[in-house]
Design an enzyme around this catalytic site. Structure first.
Site, short mmCIF file in Angstrom:
data_model
loop_
_atom_site.label_atom_id
_atom_site.label_comp_id
_atom_site.label_asym_id
_atom_site.label_seq_id
_atom_site.Cartn_x
_atom_site.Cartn_y
_atom_site.Cartn_z
N SER A 108 12.20 31.50 14.00
CA SER A 108 13.40 30.77 14.42
C SER A 108 13.56 29.54 13.54
O SER A 108 12.56 28.97 13.08
CB SER A 108 13.28 30.35 15.88
OG SER A 108 14.24 29.37 16.21
N SER A 109 14.79 29.12 13.35
CA SER A 109 15.03 27.93 12.52
C SER A 109 14.49 26.66 13.17
O SER A 109 14.36 25.63 12.50
CB SER A 109 16.53 27.77 12.24
OG SER A 109 17.27 27.65 13.45
N CYS A 110 14.12 26.71 14.44
CA CYS A 110 13.57 25.52 15.10
C CYS A 110 12.16 25.20 14.62
O CYS A 110 11.59 24.18 15.00
CB CYS A 110 13.59 25.66 16.61
SG CYS A 110 12.35 26.79 17.27
N TYR A 137 7.84 26.20 21.63
CA TYR A 137 8.28 27.47 21.03
C TYR A 137 8.08 27.42 19.52
O TYR A 137 7.59 28.39 18.92
CB TYR A 137 9.75 27.70 21.38
CG TYR A 137 10.36 28.94 20.78
CD1 TYR A 137 10.04 30.20 21.28
CD2 TYR A 137 11.28 28.87 19.74
CE1 TYR A 137 10.61 31.34 20.76
CE2 TYR A 137 11.86 30.00 19.21
CZ TYR A 137 11.52 31.24 19.72
OH TYR A 137 12.09 32.37 19.20
N LYS A 141 5.80 29.86 17.01
CA LYS A 141 6.39 30.63 15.92
C LYS A 141 5.76 30.26 14.57
O LYS A 141 5.58 31.12 13.70
CB LYS A 141 7.91 30.43 15.89
CG LYS A 141 8.64 31.16 17.01
CD LYS A 141 8.43 32.66 16.89
CE LYS A 141 9.18 33.44 17.95
NZ LYS A 141 8.98 34.90 17.80
N HIS A 180 21.26 30.08 25.36
CA HIS A 180 21.54 29.21 24.22
C HIS A 180 22.99 28.73 24.28
O HIS A 180 23.77 29.18 25.11
CB HIS A 180 21.25 29.95 22.91
CG HIS A 180 19.79 30.17 22.66
ND1 HIS A 180 19.18 31.39 22.85
CD2 HIS A 180 18.83 29.32 22.26
CE1 HIS A 180 17.89 31.28 22.56
NE2 HIS A 180 17.65 30.04 22.19
#
Length: 313
Positions: A108-110, A137, A141, A180
């Site tokens: 994920s881009s987070c 999270y 990841k 989201h």
């Protein structure tokens, strides 16, 4: 991948997994393996070991994860870090142990620092603090990425890591408690219009900028990269453009036909100020998204209307 190859899609009922199954079927792959959560609990190591020992998939798309928005991440931090660490560790290790030829891990881009230089290049990973509202999270990841890299270095296991931007599309989660931003807005504006509401509340100031990729475009990119990419470095998947949450809210209002007032609740968190991916590495390989946001929003809303009775609400 040969069209008769045995392909396991982990998380096939989720937003991404379902899109992967659609794309694989459309491209003629005939030997897909899927298991529901009840049939295979991926947080249980022995269950995962038994599954891989029996099925021995040639290729694995690891799309299974515990996911959610700001509220869910803030409320259930232990669940987010524990479940994601367990799922990815069990699947990656079992795939290596039981002869999987290639595995694709979805992050994920987070994972990128909260204040990373925009657009975010792949090499900005671990160069600064994470966004506090989803660090549990993100840490999980990041561990998944590093596990793929470590297994490639030590064992020669062909595992690649993709970092998608914010996703949306058919099969999304429209539950306001843990969805989201985009599906949450679709739900809010739709409900307000059909209940006669004159106002919709949007969390935050409306100023953060976000990039959105239709999930069918992500699935197409995954199949492209499974064939065209094999390296340790993670690779971003996005569209390369973004917009503010206020602009997104206005677009969703237009699509749903809501004509009332949009009120921004500035007491609620904004999250990361901007999350725009540098997708130059992906584009250089020859892939491009097919759907722009207006097309994607319209088709997503039509899907929402046609499937509302069975949705997660």
């Amino acid at each position: 991948m040969q069209q008769s190859a045995k392909i396991y899609v982990a998380g096939h009922r989720g937003l991404v997994g379902a899109a992967l199954c659609r794309a694989l079927t459309a491209q003629g792959y005939t030997n897909l393996i899927t298991r529901t959560h009840k049939e295979l609990e991926l947080t249980r190591q022995q269950a995962v070991e038994d599954f891989f020992r029996t099925e021995r998939p040639d290729y694995v798309f690891l799309a299974a994860a515990r996911v959610g928005g700001i509220h869910a991440n803030n409320t259930y931090p232990a669940d987010f870090i524990r479940d994601n660490l367990l799922i990815q560790s069990h699947v990656i290790d079992a795939a290596h142990q039981h002869g999987t030829r290639k595995l694709l891990f979805l992050g994920s881009s987070c994972i990128y620092p909260k204040l990373a230089t925009q657009p975010m290049r792949e090499d900005c990973l671990l160069t600064g603090p994470l966004e506090p509202t989803n660090e549990w999270y993100a840490v999980a990841k990041i561990a998944g990425i590093k596990m793929c890299q470590a297994y490639r270095r030590q064992y020669g296991f062909d595992a690649i890591s993709l970092m998608p931007t914010n996703l949306y599309g058919p099969g999304d989660n429209f539950d306001l408690a843990n969805s989201h931003v985009l599906p949450a807005l679709v739900r809010k504006f739709h409900d307000a219009k059909h209940s006669g509401g004159s106002e919709v509340e949007v969390w935050g100031t409306g100023t953060p900028r976000r990039e959105f990729l239709h999930v069918d475009d992500l699935a197409d990119a995954c199949l492209f990269l499974m064939a065209a990419y094999s390296a340790e470095e993670l690779i971003n998947v996005g569209v390369g453009t973004d917009l503010t949450i206020a602009e997104l809210a206005a677009a969703v209002a237009r699509v749903t036909g809501f004509t009332g007032t949009i009120r921004y609740n500035t007491a609620m968190p904004d999250g990361t100020p901007q999350k725009l991916l540098d997708v130059s590495r992906l584009f250089a390989l020859g892939w491009r998204p097919r759907l722009d946001l207006d097309q994607g929003l319209a088709s997503t809303y039509q899907w929402f209307l046609g499937n509302r009775a069975s949705l997660r609400l």
